[in-house]
Write a protein that holds these residues in place. Structure first.
Motif, short mmCIF file in Angstrom:
data_model
loop_
_atom_site.label_atom_id
_atom_site.label_comp_id
_atom_site.label_asym_id
_atom_site.label_seq_id
_atom_site.Cartn_x
_atom_site.Cartn_y
_atom_site.Cartn_z
N UNK A 141 0.85 -1.19 0.00
CA UNK A 141 0.00 0.00 0.00
C UNK A 141 0.88 1.24 0.00
N UNK A 142 0.36 2.31 -0.56
CA UNK A 142 1.11 3.56 -0.63
C UNK A 142 0.22 4.70 -0.12
N UNK A 143 0.79 5.49 0.77
CA UNK A 143 0.08 6.61 1.36
C UNK A 143 0.81 7.90 1.02
N UNK A 144 0.10 8.85 0.42
CA UNK A 144 0.68 10.14 0.13
C UNK A 144 0.92 10.92 1.42
N UNK A 145 1.74 11.93 1.32
CA UNK A 145 2.05 12.72 2.50
C UNK A 145 0.91 13.68 2.79
N UNK A 146 0.52 13.72 4.04
CA UNK A 146 -0.54 14.67 4.42
C UNK A 146 0.08 16.04 4.60
N UNK A 147 -0.70 17.05 4.32
CA UNK A 147 -0.25 18.44 4.44
C UNK A 147 -1.04 19.10 5.55
N UNK A 148 -0.35 19.69 6.48
CA UNK A 148 -1.04 20.35 7.58
C UNK A 148 -1.90 21.49 7.04
N UNK A 149 -3.14 21.59 7.52
CA UNK A 149 -4.02 22.65 7.02
C UNK A 149 -3.45 24.03 7.30
N UNK A 150 -3.57 24.91 6.31
CA UNK A 150 -3.07 26.27 6.45
C UNK A 150 -4.11 27.15 7.14
#
Length: 337
Positions: A315-324
Motif C-alpha cells: 500500500x502507498x500513502x501520500x504525505x498529508x499536508x497540515x491545514x493552512x
C-alpha cells in the motif's frame, strides 16, 4: 509518500523441506518491486535456530533497513513477527497477552518524511482451522483484544495501521476452497515428514479430528470439477467472516477500499484461493491512500509463488499536508487594535 508491505514469508524464510535452505534472494525480488519504507513480517523468525544470520537479518541488511523483532510467543513451535523500516524509529512496544494472543502484537512508531508520526501494528492471528468454529472464536477473541489495545490511538486520532496475516476471510469475499483443497493434497503428497512444522498447511491441519474419516471423500472431490464447484459453494457459506467484519467497523480495508470488485487472493500463492493478508488503516489515513495491490510478481517478472506460500500486499500513502490557517490581514489587525 510512505510505502508499506505486509508479507508472510513462510517459516521465517527457510525451506525446511530442503534442509533449511534460505529464500532470501527470492523474497527480496518481491519486496524490492514495491520499494517499501516499511515491511511487516507476520512469520519472520523461525523457532528452529539455524547457523549464521537469519533470513530477515540478511534482508534488512540488503534493504538498508532497521529490523525490529516481535516478542516471544511462549511456544517452541511458533514463529515470531518482525518489522523492517528505513524510516526513523520513534518507539517500539510488544503487547503480550498470554492466553489471549498467540503471538504478541508488535507496535512500531516511525517518523515519516513529512515529520509526522505513524504507528504500525503487526499481527499474525491464530489459524486453528481444524477446530472448526472454535478457531473462529479464538481469532475473534484476539481481534477484540487488539481493538482494545488500539482504542487509545482511535480516541486520540493518532494515525496508525494494522497489518499481517489474519487467517480470515472478509464479508462477501470470494473463496475458491477447491483450489486450497488441491494445494493441500499436493503438499501432503510431497510431505515426507508428517511432524515437520514447515508452515505449509496439510489435510489434518484443516480437517477437524472427528471429521478426518471424510479425508478419502475430500480426495475424491479434489479430482472432480463438478464436486469442486459444489465444494466451493458450500465453503463460501460455511467460512466464518466475523473477524474481518469486526475490524472493518473501525478500520479501512485498504485493498477492498480501492478495488471493490477484485478478488485480491493472497494464499496459497501457488493456487490462490482466498484473501487472508490485509493492510488496515485508521479512517484518518483514507484520504492519503493512493495504492494497494497484491504482489503477484516481483523484480524480473519473478513469480511470488516461488518465494512464499503467501503473496505480499503493498500500500502507498501520500504525505498529508497540515491545514493552512489563514493569516489575518495586517490592515484588519490594525483596525481592531
Amino acid at each position: 509518500m510512505t510505502r508499506i508491505v505486509s508479507y508472510n514469508i513462510l517459516a521465517g524464510g527457510y525451506s525446511l523441506r530442503e534442509k533449511g535452505a534460505k529464500r532470501t534472494e527470492q523474497l527480496l525480488k518481491i519486496i524490492h518491486s514495491a520499494d517499501p519504507d516499511i515491511v511487516g513480517l507476520p512469520e519472520a523468525l523461525n523457532p528452529i535456530k539455524f547457523a549464521g544470520p537469519t533470513v530477515v537479518e540478511e534482508m534488512a541488511q540488503v534493504l538498508g533497513m532497521q529490523l525490529i523483532k516481535g516478542g516471544e510467543t511462549g511456544s517452541s513451535r511458533d514463529y515470531q513477527t518482525a518489522l523492517m523500516t528505513r524510516l526513523p524509529i520513534i518507539s517500539v512496544k510488544n503487547h503480550a497477552r498470554p492466553g489471549i494472543l498467540a503471538r504478541p502484537l508488535l507496535e512500531v512508531c516511525v517518523e515519516e518524511s513529512s515529520g509526522q508520526q505513524l504507528t504500525i501494528f503487526v499481527i499474525h492471528l491464530s489459524a486453528a482451522f481444524n477446530r472448526r468454529w472454535a478457531g473462529n472464536h479464538i481469532r475473534m477473541r484476539e481481534v477484540r483484544e487488539i481493538l482494545h489495545i488500539l482504542a487509545p490511538f482511535r480516541a486520540e486520532g493518532k494515525p496508525h495501521i494494522l497489518i499481517g496475516d489474519f487467517n480470515s476471510l472478509a464479508p462477501k469475499d470470494a473463496f475458491t476452497a477447491s483450489a486450497l483443497l488441491k494445494y493441500v493434497m499436493r503438499m501432503d503428497t510431497r510431505r515426507k515428514n508428517l511432524t515437520l512444522n514447515d508452515g505449509h498447511p496439510h489435510l489434518n491441519s484443516v480437517v477437524p479430528p472427528k471429521l478426518r474419516f471424510l479425508n478419502p471423500v475430500l480426495r475424491t472431490v479434489a479430482h472432480s470439477e463438478v464436486l469442486c464447484k459444489l465444494f466451493d459453494l458450500a465453503a463460501y457459506f460455511y467460512a466464518p467472516r466475523g473477524t474481518i467484519r469486526l475490524l472493518t467497523e473501525h478500520y479501512i480495508d485498504c485493498f477492498r477500499h480501492l478495488h471493490p470488485h477484485e478478488d485480491g487472493f493472497t494464499c496459497p500463492a501457488a493456487a490462490p484461493a482466498g484473501r487472508i493478508d490485509y493492510i488496515f488503516a485508521d479512517p484518518t489515513l483514507v484520504e492519503r491512500l493512493q495504492m494497494c495491490r497484491v504482489l503477484v510478481r516481483g523484480e524480473d517478472d519473478f513469480l511470488g509463488e516461488h518465494a512464499s506460500d503467501h503473496l505480499a500486499v503493498a500500500a502507498e500513502f501520500g504525505l498529508s499536508v497540515a491545514p493552512q490557517v489563514p493569516s489575518t490581514p495586517v490592515d484588519n489587525a490594525i483596525s481592531h487594535s
